[in-house]
Scaffold this motif. Structure first.
Motif, PDB file in Angstrom:
ATOM      1  N   PRO A  76      48.446-138.020  85.642  1.00 19.86           N
ATOM      2  CA  PRO A  76      47.603-137.514  84.553  1.00 19.86           C
ATOM      3  C   PRO A  76      47.420-135.994  84.527  1.00 19.86           C
ATOM      4  N   TYR A  77      47.645-135.306  85.660  1.00 21.38           N
ATOM      5  CA  TYR A  77      47.332-133.884  85.734  1.00 21.38           C
ATOM      6  C   TYR A  77      48.539-132.980  85.931  1.00 21.38           C
ATOM      7  N   PHE A  78      49.702-133.573  86.108  1.00 13.94           N
ATOM      8  CA  PHE A  78      50.852-132.767  86.507  1.00 13.94           C
ATOM      9  C   PHE A  78      52.132-133.368  85.962  1.00 13.94           C
ATOM     10  N   ALA A  79      52.994-132.553  85.402  1.00 12.48           N
ATOM     11  CA  ALA A  79      54.293-133.011  84.906  1.00 12.48           C
ATOM     12  C   ALA A  79      55.378-132.107  85.475  1.00 12.48           C
ATOM     13  N   ALA A  80      56.484-132.707  85.892  1.00 10.44           N
ATOM     14  CA  ALA A  80      57.571-131.906  86.452  1.00 10.44           C
ATOM     15  C   ALA A  80      58.887-132.657  86.361  1.00 10.44           C
ATOM     16  N   VAL A  81      59.956-131.889  86.313  1.00 11.19           N
ATOM     17  CA  VAL A  81      61.303-132.427  86.459  1.00 11.19           C
ATOM     18  C   VAL A  81      62.076-131.450  87.333  1.00 11.19           C
ATOM     19  N   SER A  82      62.837-131.995  88.272  1.00 12.65           N
ATOM     20  CA  SER A  82      63.637-131.183  89.171  1.00 12.65           C
ATOM     21  C   SER A  82      64.981-131.855  89.356  1.00 12.65           C
ATOM     22  N   CYS A  83      66.042-131.090  89.256  1.00 10.65           N
ATOM     23  CA  CYS A  83      67.372-131.607  89.562  1.00 10.65           C
ATOM     24  C   CYS A  83      67.856-130.918  90.823  1.00 10.65           C
ATOM     25  N   TYR A  84      68.236-131.722  91.790  1.00  9.99           N
ATOM     26  CA  TYR A  84      68.569-131.262  93.134  1.00  9.99           C
ATOM     27  C   TYR A  84      69.992-131.629  93.521  1.00  9.99           C
ATOM     28  N   VAL A  85      70.479-130.916  94.531  1.00 12.34           N
ATOM     29  CA  VAL A  85      71.561-131.380  95.397  1.00 12.34           C
ATOM     30  C   VAL A  85      70.991-131.315  96.806  1.00 12.34           C
ATOM     31  N   HIS A  86      71.008-132.455  97.499  1.00 14.27           N
ATOM     32  CA  HIS A  86      70.578-132.534  98.894  1.00 14.27           C
ATOM     33  C   HIS A  86      71.821-132.747  99.752  1.00 14.27           C
ATOM     34  N   LYS A  87      71.799-132.146 100.933  1.00 14.22           N
ATOM     35  CA  LYS A  87      72.895-132.324 101.880  1.00 14.22           C
ATOM     36  C   LYS A  87      72.305-132.937 103.146  1.00 14.22           C
ATOM     37  N   ARG A  88      73.054-133.878 103.714  1.00 11.72           N
ATOM     38  CA  ARG A  88      72.609-134.518 104.952  1.00 11.72           C
ATOM     39  C   ARG A  88      72.732-133.522 106.103  1.00 11.72           C
ATOM     40  N   GLU A  89      71.682-133.451 106.918  1.00  9.92           N
ATOM     41  CA  GLU A  89      71.730-132.565 108.099  1.00  9.92           C
ATOM     42  C   GLU A  89      72.508-133.202 109.216  1.00  9.92           C
ATOM     43  N   GLU A 123      50.205-128.776  97.131  1.00 11.70           N
ATOM     44  CA  GLU A 123      48.808-128.605  97.497  1.00 11.70           C
ATOM     45  C   GLU A 123      48.173-127.359  96.898  1.00 11.70           C
ATOM     46  N   MET A 124      48.427-127.084  95.626  1.00 13.94           N
ATOM     47  CA  MET A 124      47.831-125.919  94.989  1.00 13.94           C
ATOM     48  C   MET A 124      47.789-126.121  93.483  1.00 13.94           C
ATOM     49  N   PRO A 125      46.861-125.467  92.795  1.00 12.99           N
ATOM     50  CA  PRO A 125      46.871-125.517  91.340  1.00 12.99           C
ATOM     51  C   PRO A 125      48.111-124.796  90.814  1.00 12.99           C
ATOM     52  N   THR A 126      48.629-125.249  89.697  1.00 12.88           N
ATOM     53  CA  THR A 126      49.820-124.612  89.161  1.00 12.88           C
ATOM     54  C   THR A 126      49.716-124.408  87.659  1.00 12.88           C
ATOM     55  N   THR A 183      58.153-142.855  94.575  1.00 12.30           N
ATOM     56  CA  THR A 183      57.100-142.510  95.526  1.00 12.30           C
ATOM     57  C   THR A 183      55.757-142.724  94.832  1.00 12.30           C
ATOM     58  N   ASP A 184      54.693-142.350  95.511  1.00 11.23           N
ATOM     59  CA  ASP A 184      53.380-142.476  94.893  1.00 11.23           C
ATOM     60  C   ASP A 184      53.133-141.419  93.822  1.00 11.23           C
ATOM     61  N   PHE A 185      54.025-140.439  93.671  1.00 12.63           N
ATOM     62  CA  PHE A 185      53.801-139.400  92.672  1.00 12.63           C
ATOM     63  C   PHE A 185      54.963-139.195  91.713  1.00 12.63           C
ATOM     64  N   GLY A 186      56.034-139.949  91.824  1.00 15.38           N
ATOM     65  CA  GLY A 186      57.147-139.758  90.906  1.00 15.38           C
ATOM     66  C   GLY A 186      58.313-140.677  91.209  1.00 15.38           C
ATOM     67  N   ALA A 187      59.403-140.449  90.490  1.00 14.47           N
ATOM     68  CA  ALA A 187      60.598-141.271  90.640  1.00 14.47           C
ATOM     69  C   ALA A 187      61.815-140.453  90.231  1.00 14.47           C
ATOM     70  N   GLY A 188      62.996-140.929  90.595  1.00  9.50           N
ATOM     71  CA  GLY A 188      64.216-140.225  90.224  1.00  9.50           C
ATOM     72  C   GLY A 188      65.434-141.120  90.325  1.00  9.50           C
ATOM     73  N   ARG A 199      57.872-127.187  86.169  1.00  9.39           N
ATOM     74  CA  ARG A 199      56.670-127.970  86.401  1.00  9.39           C
ATOM     75  C   ARG A 199      55.454-127.282  85.772  1.00  9.39           C
ATOM     76  N   TYR A 200      54.490-128.127  85.424  1.00  9.14           N
ATOM     77  CA  TYR A 200      53.276-127.633  84.798  1.00  9.14           C
ATOM     78  C   TYR A 200      52.138-128.590  85.085  1.00  9.14           C
ATOM     79  N   GLY A 201      50.961-128.059  85.353  1.00  2.28           N
ATOM     80  CA  GLY A 201      49.802-128.921  85.541  1.00  2.28           C
ATOM     81  C   GLY A 201      48.757-128.275  86.402  1.00  2.28           C
ATOM     82  N   THR A 202      47.730-129.047  86.739  1.00  2.00           N
ATOM     83  CA  THR A 202      46.614-128.505  87.504  1.00  2.00           C
ATOM     84  C   THR A 202      46.661-128.859  88.981  1.00  2.00           C
ATOM     85  N   PHE A 203      47.485-129.845  89.369  1.00  2.00           N
ATOM     86  CA  PHE A 203      47.539-130.210  90.778  1.00  2.00           C
ATOM     87  C   PHE A 203      48.872-130.865  91.107  1.00  2.00           C
TER      88      PHE A 203
END
Length: 140
Positions: free
Chosen positions: A127-140, A48-51, A104-109, A39-43
């Motif tokens: 406009p201020y932030f770009a990111a890509v994340s690949c996950y594995v989620h497990k149900r609790e 909740e922090m600059p990056t 969501t209001d900030f991305g999609a997958g 990820r890269y960007g200002t917000f």
């Protein structure tokens, strides 16, 4: 001729079963257990922090899904960031019963359902932030 009719019936049955895949129940809490992220960007509204440029493989920095409602292949709920900030989540499961998409209001997958695991890649686009994340989620 009997062989041809038999093959045609088998093909139609296979096509019908593929189109009628059972829709899995996704209601519940899904926590990240694996993550690869850049990820890269200002917000970032989730962190909740600059990056600056951040490369990570730590699932503790990932976003959890809490799916509250499901009606057939459509579902909704919320995302929960590592700091506890929540956001709205909507999604749909494809007719194959395995592939899904979320927004969501900030991305999609998009991803794949594997039993009690969701494997997917997420894209933040604003406009201020770009990111890509690949996950594995497990149900609790």
């Amino acid at each position: 001729m009997k062989i041809f009719v038999g093959l045609a019936v088998a093909a139609l049955l296979a096509a019908a079963s593929a189109a009628a895949a059972e829709v899995p129940n996704l209601v519940g809490t899904w926590k990240p257990v694996e993550l690869a992220s850049a990820r890269y960007g200002t917000f970032n509204p989730q962190h909740e922090m600059p990056t600056d440029l951040v490369l990570s493989n730590d699932p503790r920095g990932g976003v959890a899904f809490v799916i509250d409602k499901q009606d057939g292949a459509a579902f909704s709920g919320r995302t929960v960031g590592p700091g506890g900030k929540a956001g709205t989540l909507v999604g749909a499961i494809r007719r194959d019963g395995r592939n899904f998409a979320v927004s969501t209001d900030f991305g999609a997958g998009t991803g794949i359902i594997e039993g009690d695991e969701l494997e997917f890649c997420w894209f933040d686009t604003n406009p201020y932030f770009a990111a890509v994340s690949c996950y594995v989620h497990k149900r609790e």
